[in-house]
Design a protein around this motif. Structure first.
Motif, PDB file in Angstrom:
ATOM      1  N   ALA A  50      44.105 -14.607  12.374  1.00  0.00           N
ATOM      2  CA  ALA A  50      43.346 -13.391  12.676  1.00  0.00           C
ATOM      3  C   ALA A  50      41.852 -13.701  12.749  1.00  0.00           C
ATOM      4  N   HIS A  51      41.373 -14.490  11.804  1.00  0.00           N
ATOM      5  CA  HIS A  51      39.962 -14.872  11.781  1.00  0.00           C
ATOM      6  C   HIS A  51      39.603 -15.690  13.023  1.00  0.00           C
ATOM      7  N   LEU A  52      40.469 -16.635  13.383  1.00  0.00           N
ATOM      8  CA  LEU A  52      40.243 -17.467  14.559  1.00  0.00           C
ATOM      9  C   LEU A  52      40.109 -16.606  15.820  1.00  0.00           C
ATOM     10  N   LEU A  53      41.006 -15.654  16.010  1.00  0.00           N
ATOM     11  CA  LEU A  53      40.975 -14.829  17.211  1.00  0.00           C
ATOM     12  C   LEU A  53      39.719 -13.952  17.258  1.00  0.00           C
ATOM     13  N   ARG A  54      39.292 -13.430  16.105  1.00  0.00           N
ATOM     14  CA  ARG A  54      38.036 -12.655  16.061  1.00  0.00           C
ATOM     15  C   ARG A  54      36.837 -13.551  16.394  1.00  0.00           C
ATOM     16  N   TYR A  55      36.841 -14.753  15.833  1.00  0.00           N
ATOM     17  CA  TYR A  55      35.747 -15.700  16.099  1.00  0.00           C
ATOM     18  C   TYR A  55      35.695 -16.071  17.581  1.00  0.00           C
ATOM     19  N   LEU A  56      36.845 -16.367  18.176  1.00  0.00           N
ATOM     20  CA  LEU A  56      36.875 -16.721  19.591  1.00  0.00           C
ATOM     21  C   LEU A  56      36.435 -15.546  20.464  1.00  0.00           C
ATOM     22  N   ALA A  57      36.787 -14.330  20.081  1.00  0.00           N
ATOM     23  CA  ALA A  57      36.362 -13.145  20.837  1.00  0.00           C
ATOM     24  C   ALA A  57      34.833 -13.055  20.863  1.00  0.00           C
ATOM     25  N   ARG A  58      34.200 -13.249  19.704  1.00  0.00           N
ATOM     26  CA  ARG A  58      32.732 -13.229  19.644  1.00  0.00           C
ATOM     27  C   ARG A  58      32.136 -14.385  20.450  1.00  0.00           C
ATOM     28  N   THR A  59      32.690 -15.557  20.286  1.00  0.00           N
ATOM     29  CA  THR A  59      32.151 -16.760  20.905  1.00  0.00           C
ATOM     30  C   THR A  59      32.262 -16.736  22.431  1.00  0.00           C
TER      31      THR A  59
END
Length: 102
Positions: A50-59
Motif C-alpha cells: 500500500a505504501h509503495l503504490l502511494r509513493y509511486l502515485a506521488r512520484t
C-alpha cells in the motif's frame, strides 16, 4: 530498451525490486534488470504494498487508481502498471516511447 520498464501505449510497466524498512522512500535507480525502490514501510500485512503504490502515485504524478500491482504481492520483486504517468523521475532512467509518425 532497458529491462525494467516497458511502454504499452500510454501504460508504463515497471519491474521493481523493493527494499522495505528503509530510512526514506526513494527510487535508487536501475539495478540489474529491475528498478530498485526503497520504502520506509515494513513488509507486514500488505503495508509495504500500500505504501509503495502511494509513493509511486506521488512520484509519477498520478492518482492512486492509475496504479496497479500486476504481480509480486508477497515478494520483493514486483510488476507495476502505471496508466498515463504525469512525470518520469530522473532516478528511474525511463524514457518515453517515441510516437509513430505514420
Amino acid at each position: 530498451m532497458p529491462a525494467w520498464f516497458e511502454w504499452k501505449g500510454e501504460e508504463l510497466l515497471l519491474s521493481l525490486r523493493i527494499q522495505p524498512r528503509a530510512r526514506r522512500d526513494e527510487i535508487t535507480g536501475p539495478h540489474g534488470g529491475v528498478l530498485k525502490v526503497r520504502i520506509t514501510a515494513p513488509p507486514v500485512d500488505g503495508k509495504a504494498n500500500a505504501h509503495l503504490l502511494r509513493y509511486l502515485a506521488r512520484t509519477f504524478d498520478v492518482n492512486r487508481a492509475q496504479i496497479e500491482m500486476v504481480s509480486g504481492q508477497t515478494g520483493r520483486d514486483k510488476r507495476v502498471r502505471i496508466r498515463s504517468p504525469g512525470q518520469l523521475p530522473e532516478s528511474a532512467a525511463i524514457q518515453r516511447e517515441p510516437k509513430d509518425r505514420t
